[in-house]
Enzyme design. Sequence first.
Site, PDB file in Angstrom:
ATOM      1  N   ALA A 145       0.828  -1.547   0.147  1.00 47.59           N
ATOM      2  CA  ALA A 145       0.311   0.323  -0.156  1.00 47.59           C
ATOM      3  C   ALA A 145       0.395   1.096   0.026  1.00 47.59           C
ATOM      4  CB  ALA A 145      -0.798  -0.014   1.396  1.00 47.59           C
ATOM      5  N   CYS A 157      10.079   6.444   5.081  1.00 51.08           N
ATOM      6  CA  CYS A 157      11.647   7.346   4.236  1.00 51.08           C
ATOM      7  C   CYS A 157      12.886   6.990   5.023  1.00 51.08           C
ATOM      8  CB  CYS A 157      11.682   8.848   4.851  1.00 51.08           C
ATOM      9  SG  CYS A 157      11.106   9.216   2.314  1.00 51.08           S
ATOM     10  N   GLU A 209      15.321   8.761   6.614  1.00 47.46           N
ATOM     11  CA  GLU A 209      15.543   9.930   7.216  1.00 47.46           C
ATOM     12  C   GLU A 209      14.719   9.676   7.972  1.00 47.46           C
ATOM     13  OE1 GLU A 209      14.980  10.267   4.486  1.00 47.46           O
ATOM     14  OE2 GLU A 209      16.034  11.536   3.423  1.00 47.46           O
ATOM     15  N   CYS A 221      12.863  14.826   1.065  1.00 46.02           N
ATOM     16  CA  CYS A 221      12.010  14.882   0.617  1.00 46.02           C
ATOM     17  C   CYS A 221      11.365  15.714   1.180  1.00 46.02           C
ATOM     18  CB  CYS A 221      10.585  13.644   0.993  1.00 46.02           C
ATOM     19  SG  CYS A 221      10.492  12.747   2.575  1.00 46.02           S
ATOM     20  N   CYS A 271      10.381  15.048   4.604  1.00 47.99           N
ATOM     21  CA  CYS A 271      11.519  14.620   5.790  1.00 47.99           C
ATOM     22  C   CYS A 271      12.379  16.314   6.134  1.00 47.99           C
ATOM     23  CB  CYS A 271      12.668  14.076   5.174  1.00 47.99           C
ATOM     24  SG  CYS A 271      11.684  11.885   4.882  1.00 47.99           S
TER      25      CYS A 271
HETATM   26  N1  THU Z   1      13.354   8.059  -0.315  1.00 52.48           N
HETATM   27  C1  THU Z   1      13.896   8.215   1.148  1.00 52.48           C
HETATM   28  O1  THU Z   1      13.836   7.107   1.856  1.00 52.48           O
HETATM   29  N2  THU Z   1      14.371   9.356   1.554  1.00 52.48           N
HETATM   30  C2  THU Z   1      14.410  10.521   1.216  1.00 52.48           C
HETATM   31  O2  THU Z   1      15.086  11.528   1.354  1.00 52.48           O
HETATM   32  C3  THU Z   1      14.275  10.192  -0.664  1.00 52.48           C
HETATM   33  C4  THU Z   1      13.394   9.069  -0.629  1.00 52.48           C
HETATM   34  C5  THU Z   1      12.351   6.841  -0.351  1.00 52.48           C
HETATM   35  C6  THU Z   1      11.262   6.962  -0.658  1.00 52.48           C
HETATM   36  C7  THU Z   1      10.886   5.637  -1.418  1.00 52.48           C
HETATM   37  O3  THU Z   1      10.280   4.461  -0.279  1.00 52.48           O
HETATM   38  C8  THU Z   1      11.977   5.545  -2.582  1.00 52.48           C
HETATM   39  O4  THU Z   1      13.372   6.502  -1.538  1.00 52.48           O
HETATM   40  C9  THU Z   1      12.283   6.107  -3.472  1.00 52.48           C
HETATM   41  O5  THU Z   1      10.909   7.408  -3.727  1.00 52.48           O
END
Ligand code: THU
Length: 146
Positions: A61, A67, A69, A100, A103
């Site tokens: 889902a 993320c 972070e 992102c 984060c």
């Molecule tokens: N993602 C992160 O873990 N940190 C970031 O700063 C950018 C994106 C992850 C979220 C998702 O699992 C994958 O990267 C693709 O967006």
Amino acid sequence: MTRSANETSHEEAPMADETLIERAARVRVNAHAPYSKFKVGCAIRSVEGNVFVGCNVENVAYPEGTCAEAGAIAAMIAAGDTRIAEVAVIADSPTPVPPCGGCRQKLAEFAEGDVAVTMATTGGLSERTQVAALLPGQFTAAHMSK
Ligand code: THU
């Protein structure tokens, strides 16, 4: 501080002289990213002097994924540390990946003053910025006071 034997910790035992970005690189391989195939690792050094790591954990889902972070921040708070001193993020990308938007807000919650963010690629590129520079005009508690 000594932990009891059965208490689990999300801190990883550091290898000698390992940098924060090396810690992020080491946890990145554990990421659960079967949907995006994009593994991210994050390491946070707390003001209290400990290092916490996190990786992205995706879910079938899709919006339920988290993320790297967010994982590192959760580990820091669960362990009882309260402030972020430094952040490192790494991914297998052509250029360093910035946190992102969500984060950035999460990092800002626990970052006071100059908090360096090192963004790196597994290929050896890196860039440095600051949490405050990543989130100009941030929403703060001051906005809620009348
Ligand atoms: N993602 C992160 O873990 N940190 C970031 O700063 C950018 C994106 C992850 C979220 C998702 O699992 C994958 O990267 C693709 O967006």
